[in-house]
Design a protein around this motif. Structure first.
Motif, PDB file in Angstrom:
ATOM      1  N   LEU A  43     112.769  99.652  88.540  1.00 33.00           N
ATOM      2  CA  LEU A  43     112.041 100.920  88.641  1.00 33.00           C
ATOM      3  C   LEU A  43     112.053 101.454  90.072  1.00 33.00           C
ATOM      4  CD1 LEU A  43     108.956 100.378  86.326  1.00 33.00           C
ATOM      5  CD2 LEU A  43     110.884 101.896  85.976  1.00 33.00           C
ATOM      6  N   GLU A  44     111.989 100.558  91.025  1.00 27.49           N
ATOM      7  CA  GLU A  44     112.024 100.976  92.424  1.00 27.49           C
ATOM      8  C   GLU A  44     113.373 101.616  92.756  1.00 27.49           C
ATOM      9  OE1 GLU A  44     111.588  98.886  96.787  1.00 27.49           O
ATOM     10  OE2 GLU A  44     110.512  98.024  95.094  1.00 27.49           O
ATOM     11  N   ILE A  50     116.134 109.004  91.910  1.00 28.20           N
ATOM     12  CA  ILE A  50     115.565 110.299  91.520  1.00 28.20           C
ATOM     13  C   ILE A  50     115.142 111.087  92.756  1.00 28.20           C
ATOM     14  CG2 ILE A  50     113.609 111.389  90.353  1.00 28.20           C
ATOM     15  CD1 ILE A  50     113.793 109.121  88.286  1.00 28.20           C
ATOM     16  N   GLN A  51     114.535 110.423  93.715  1.00 27.47           N
ATOM     17  CA  GLN A  51     114.122 111.094  94.941  1.00 27.47           C
ATOM     18  C   GLN A  51     115.332 111.651  95.685  1.00 27.47           C
ATOM     19  OE1 GLN A  51     112.087 108.617  97.752  1.00 27.47           O
ATOM     20  NE2 GLN A  51     111.762 110.284  99.204  1.00 27.47           N
ATOM     21  N   VAL A  59     114.564 120.734  95.980  1.00 25.91           N
ATOM     22  CA  VAL A  59     113.329 121.005  95.254  1.00 25.91           C
ATOM     23  C   VAL A  59     112.190 120.854  96.242  1.00 25.91           C
ATOM     24  CG1 VAL A  59     111.819 120.218  93.403  1.00 25.91           C
ATOM     25  CG2 VAL A  59     114.281 120.203  93.100  1.00 25.91           C
ATOM     26  N   THR A  60     111.339 121.867  96.319  1.00 32.68           N
ATOM     27  CA  THR A  60     110.208 121.810  97.240  1.00 32.68           C
ATOM     28  C   THR A  60     108.954 121.424  96.479  1.00 32.68           C
ATOM     29  OG1 THR A  60     109.756 124.148  96.915  1.00 32.68           O
ATOM     30  CG2 THR A  60     111.205 123.550  98.747  1.00 32.68           C
ATOM     31  N   ALA A  61     108.002 120.909  97.209  1.00 31.81           N
ATOM     32  CA  ALA A  61     106.772 120.449  96.585  1.00 31.81           C
ATOM     33  C   ALA A  61     105.734 121.560  96.503  1.00 31.81           C
ATOM     34  CB  ALA A  61     106.208 119.270  97.368  1.00 31.81           C
TER      35      ALA A  61
END
Length: 75
Positions: A43-44, A50-51, A59-61
């Motif tokens: 998962l890590e 994905i990051q 993609v901005t937050a």
């Protein structure tokens, strides 16, 4: 202690169910920890991938607008 009370104590099974539940609960907790230790590294790595992909796609937050308007003039 009389022999009658000793035999009564030895034949009493009211605490046996509690011991069973404690053993079963400990086994489930151990199984859960084993699953977490096996799955956590995968998962890590997946979350890091994905990051990386989201950062590459810009993609901005926030909710800010990143589009710019351009005006064209005609003569």
């Amino acid at each position: 202690m009389s022999m009658k009370s000793l035999m009564s104590f030895l034949s009493d099974e009211s605490g046996a169910v509690t011991v069973d539940w404690v053993v079963l609960t400990a086994a489930l907790v151990g199984l859960g920890l084993a699953v977490i230790s096996v799955v956590s590294s995968g998962l890590e790595n997946l979350s890091g991938d994905i990051q990386t992909q989201l950062e590459a796609d810009h993609v901005t937050a926030g909710f800010s607008s990143s589009t710019s308007t351009s005006t064209t003039t005609t003569d």
